[in-house]
Write an enzyme that holds these catalytic residues in place. Structure first.
Site, PDB file in Angstrom:
ATOM      1  N   ASP A  61      31.451  20.564  28.237  1.00 41.04           N
ATOM      2  CA  ASP A  61      30.096  20.913  28.672  1.00 41.04           C
ATOM      3  C   ASP A  61      29.973  20.749  30.172  1.00 41.04           C
ATOM      4  O   ASP A  61      30.662  19.886  30.743  1.00 41.04           O
ATOM      5  CB  ASP A  61      29.099  19.929  28.056  1.00 41.04           C
ATOM      6  CG  ASP A  61      28.316  20.521  26.904  1.00 41.04           C
ATOM      7  OD1 ASP A  61      28.656  21.616  26.464  1.00 41.04           O
ATOM      8  OD2 ASP A  61      27.374  19.852  26.449  1.00 41.04           O
ATOM      9  N   TYR A  63      28.139  19.043  33.353  1.00 42.18           N
ATOM     10  CA  TYR A  63      27.380  17.798  33.493  1.00 42.18           C
ATOM     11  C   TYR A  63      25.892  18.114  33.360  1.00 42.18           C
ATOM     12  O   TYR A  63      25.429  19.163  33.803  1.00 42.18           O
ATOM     13  CB  TYR A  63      27.646  17.154  34.848  1.00 42.18           C
ATOM     14  CG  TYR A  63      29.074  16.689  35.040  1.00 42.18           C
ATOM     15  CD1 TYR A  63      29.616  15.684  34.252  1.00 42.18           C
ATOM     16  CD2 TYR A  63      29.888  17.255  36.024  1.00 42.18           C
ATOM     17  CE1 TYR A  63      30.928  15.241  34.438  1.00 42.18           C
ATOM     18  CE2 TYR A  63      31.196  16.827  36.222  1.00 42.18           C
ATOM     19  CZ  TYR A  63      31.704  15.819  35.418  1.00 42.18           C
ATOM     20  OH  TYR A  63      32.995  15.393  35.610  1.00 42.18           O
ATOM     21  N   PHE A  74      34.674  19.476  35.288  1.00 44.79           N
ATOM     22  CA  PHE A  74      34.976  18.177  35.896  1.00 44.79           C
ATOM     23  C   PHE A  74      34.481  18.056  37.340  1.00 44.79           C
ATOM     24  O   PHE A  74      34.558  16.983  37.926  1.00 44.79           O
ATOM     25  CB  PHE A  74      36.477  17.846  35.835  1.00 44.79           C
ATOM     26  CG  PHE A  74      36.994  17.674  34.442  1.00 44.79           C
ATOM     27  CD1 PHE A  74      36.683  16.524  33.721  1.00 44.79           C
ATOM     28  CD2 PHE A  74      37.781  18.640  33.839  1.00 44.79           C
ATOM     29  CE1 PHE A  74      37.142  16.349  32.413  1.00 44.79           C
ATOM     30  CE2 PHE A  74      38.245  18.486  32.539  1.00 44.79           C
ATOM     31  CZ  PHE A  74      37.934  17.342  31.825  1.00 44.79           C
ATOM     32  N   HIS A 184      41.509  12.591  26.824  1.00 42.54           N
ATOM     33  CA  HIS A 184      40.498  12.969  27.809  1.00 42.54           C
ATOM     34  C   HIS A 184      40.470  11.933  28.935  1.00 42.54           C
ATOM     35  O   HIS A 184      40.699  10.741  28.692  1.00 42.54           O
ATOM     36  CB  HIS A 184      39.128  13.040  27.134  1.00 42.54           C
ATOM     37  CG  HIS A 184      38.093  13.739  27.945  1.00 42.54           C
ATOM     38  ND1 HIS A 184      37.375  13.092  28.927  1.00 42.54           N
ATOM     39  CD2 HIS A 184      37.649  15.019  27.933  1.00 42.54           C
ATOM     40  CE1 HIS A 184      36.524  13.951  29.478  1.00 42.54           C
ATOM     41  NE2 HIS A 184      36.669  15.124  28.894  1.00 42.54           N
TER      42      HIS A 184
END
Length: 219
Positions: A61, A63, A74, A184
């Protein structure tokens, strides 16, 4: 979206689910804060044309905090505090190459313009509501992008971090491409296999072995 991507995804954009998705997203932007800003929804595609992709990093997703999402997975805006996952990505890069990052900005456009497609599975999100735009069609669209790269390009590197990203690996031909999988980079899982994965060095070694310039990850 960059014209090279429009050519490869034109048929996908004509499917009924895309009209439904577009209607949903427009309604959401009118109803509440949604991230990233509309101009940045397709920024990953804008900065990294189809023929120039060398590495694909898959996120989940955008942020969902104010000023964070900028259209690259990221990544965050230029002056925004680094999120924990990105801090851990930088730590791993520094460990792999034995040097400090030369640029600690959270805006990863400097990687995108070298051929790193920083693609979230879902390209929009409602403010303060993680996962709020999942299951609306974005995943189908980004699956199509991954399939197109897998089918029509050769010798790409796909970095799949966490179970959500690994699920997208089903669309990748592993006889033509290098697929790197790890935990992750979030603080909850980075110590379970992300740290020490050596993905960034492995990616560069693979690119060089196939006649492509390596990525300057420390930039």
């Amino acid at each position: 979206m960059h014209p090279s991507w429009k050519k490869h995804l034109a048929a996908e954009c004509e499917k009924p689910y895309m009209k439904e998705l577009a209607d949903f997203v427009r309604t959401e932007y009118k109803a509440a804060p949604v991230y990233p800003p509309p101009k940045n929804i397709f920024r990953a595609f804008d900065l990294c044309p189809f023929e120039e992709v060398k590495v694909v990093v898959l996120g989940q997703d955008p942020y969902h905090g104010p000023g964070q999402a900028n259209g690259l997975c990221f990544a965050v805006g230029e002056e925004v505090k680094l999120p924990p996952s990105l801090q851990n990505i930088y730590k791993e890069i520094e460990q792999e190459f034995g040097e400090p990052m030369r640029n600690r900005s959270g805006d990863l456009s400097r990687w995108a313009t070298q051929g790193v497609l920083l693609l979230n599975a879902t390209l929009t999100v409602r403010a303060h509501a993680a996962g709020s735009h999942q299951g609306k069609g974005w995943e189908e669209f980004t699956d199509a992008a991954v399939r197109a790269l897998s089918a029509e390009r050769e010798h790409l590197v796909f970095m799949l971090w966490g179970n959500y990203a690994k699920a997208k690996g089903a669309h990748i031909d592993r006889t033509k491409h290098l697929v790197l999988e790890a935990a992750h980079p979030s603080p909850f899982s980075a110590y379970r296999g992300f740290f020490g994965c050596n993905h960034f060095k492995k990616a560069n070694e693979y690119l060089v072995a196939h006649g492509k310039p390596p990525i300057d990850w420390l930039s």
